[in-house]
Write an enzyme that holds these catalytic residues in place. Structure first.
Site, mmCIF file in Angstrom:
data_model
loop_
_atom_site.group_PDB
_atom_site.id
_atom_site.type_symbol
_atom_site.label_atom_id
_atom_site.label_comp_id
_atom_site.label_asym_id
_atom_site.label_seq_id
_atom_site.Cartn_x
_atom_site.Cartn_y
_atom_site.Cartn_z
ATOM 1 N N HIS A 103 13.596 -19.985 -18.047
ATOM 2 C CA HIS A 103 12.537 -20.692 -17.311
ATOM 3 C C HIS A 103 11.192 -20.298 -17.882
ATOM 4 O O HIS A 103 11.037 -19.229 -18.459
ATOM 5 C CB HIS A 103 12.597 -20.399 -15.809
ATOM 6 C CG HIS A 103 12.621 -18.945 -15.479
ATOM 7 N ND1 HIS A 103 13.776 -18.186 -15.570
ATOM 8 C CD2 HIS A 103 11.640 -18.102 -15.095
ATOM 9 C CE1 HIS A 103 13.496 -16.938 -15.236
ATOM 10 N NE2 HIS A 103 12.207 -16.843 -14.957
ATOM 11 N N HIS A 105 7.146 -19.911 -16.843
ATOM 12 C CA HIS A 105 6.198 -19.829 -15.737
ATOM 13 C C HIS A 105 4.889 -20.517 -16.109
ATOM 14 O O HIS A 105 4.370 -20.324 -17.216
ATOM 15 C CB HIS A 105 5.833 -18.372 -15.443
ATOM 16 C CG HIS A 105 6.953 -17.516 -14.963
ATOM 17 N ND1 HIS A 105 7.149 -17.225 -13.633
ATOM 18 C CD2 HIS A 105 7.937 -16.862 -15.633
ATOM 19 C CE1 HIS A 105 8.193 -16.424 -13.505
ATOM 20 N NE2 HIS A 105 8.697 -16.184 -14.710
HETATM 21 P P1 AMP Z 1 11.485 -13.970 -14.041
HETATM 22 O O1 AMP Z 1 11.060 -12.628 -13.528
HETATM 23 O O2 AMP Z 1 10.716 -14.428 -15.246
HETATM 24 O O3 AMP Z 1 12.986 -14.057 -14.234
HETATM 25 O O4 AMP Z 1 11.080 -14.979 -12.919
HETATM 26 C C1 AMP Z 1 11.905 -15.380 -11.876
HETATM 27 C C2 AMP Z 1 11.047 -16.163 -10.916
HETATM 28 O O5 AMP Z 1 11.875 -16.967 -10.117
HETATM 29 C C3 AMP Z 1 10.222 -15.279 -9.947
HETATM 30 O O6 AMP Z 1 8.852 -15.617 -10.072
HETATM 31 C C4 AMP Z 1 10.789 -15.637 -8.582
HETATM 32 O O7 AMP Z 1 9.811 -15.631 -7.576
HETATM 33 C C5 AMP Z 1 11.358 -17.022 -8.821
HETATM 34 N N1 AMP Z 1 12.454 -17.422 -7.948
HETATM 35 C C6 AMP Z 1 13.566 -16.711 -7.660
HETATM 36 N N2 AMP Z 1 14.374 -17.415 -6.830
HETATM 37 C C7 AMP Z 1 13.764 -18.599 -6.623
HETATM 38 C C8 AMP Z 1 14.089 -19.756 -5.855
HETATM 39 N N3 AMP Z 1 15.209 -19.824 -5.132
HETATM 40 N N4 AMP Z 1 13.233 -20.799 -5.880
HETATM 41 C C9 AMP Z 1 12.080 -20.733 -6.603
HETATM 42 N N5 AMP Z 1 11.721 -19.666 -7.332
HETATM 43 C C10 AMP Z 1 12.537 -18.614 -7.342
#
Ligand code: AMP
Ligand code: ZN
Length: 140
Positions: A103, A105
């Site tokens: 993903h 950001h």
């Molecule tokens: P990373 O640390 O780059 O893997 O980012 C994961 C991101 O996913 C974090 O910013 C979380 O807040 C977000 N996240 C986790 N679960 C969900 C969810 N169910 N819906 C939307 N965002 C999520």
């Protein structure tokens, strides 16, 4: 050929099996609002197929990611009137990845916010730098 992965929360969200605040969708991607935003409007670009991280992504798919990131960044800048915007993408736990489905950001930034995407700077050593260049180039 990448596929959807069982028991992957982002596969489920990207494909609409779990509801989300989706701001954009096409045949390859779903762009959603982060559930725990670093700032107002923090969004995530999710591919609909599963890649654990950027290393796994094939070139053709990867080539679709950045045009989408720039499209969203432009729209978010206008819509949210933010002062800046970070595009961040974490690979593996050591780099801060917590959800192991690729993903990207999009983090809108506002003057005086306390979002931290910074790092300490270190001095570089010339010989070490040229060795690093050689090592990376060998793998390209
Ligand atoms: P990373 O640390 O780059 O893997 O980012 C994961 C991101 O996913 C974090 O910013 C979380 O807040 C977000 N996240 C986790 N679960 C969900 C969810 N169910 N819906 C939307 N965002 C999520
Ligand atoms: Zn997945």
């Amino acid at each position: 050929m990448a596929k959807i992965k069982e028991d992957c929360i982002f596969c489920k969200i990207a494909n609409g099996q779990i509801p989300s605040n989706s701001v954009y969708e096409d045949e390859d991607f779903n762009v959603i609002l982060d559930i725990s935003p670093a700032s107002k409007g923090h969004a995530l670009i999710l591919p609909k197929v599963h890649y654990d991280n950027a290393y796994e992504m094939d070139e053709a798919f990867a080539a679709k990611v950045f045009p989408l990131a720039t499209k969203l960044a432009g729209a978010m800048k206008k819509a949210l009137n933010c002062d800046g915007l970070n595009i961040v993408q974490n690979n593996e736990e050591a780099a801060g990845q917590t959800v192991f489905h690729f993903h990207m950001h999009l983090i809108p930034r506002y003057e005086g916010d306390e979002v931290d995407v910074t790092w300490k700077q270190h001095e570089s050593v010339a010989e070490e730098q040229s060795e690093i260049v050689k090592q990376i180039q060998k793998e390209l």
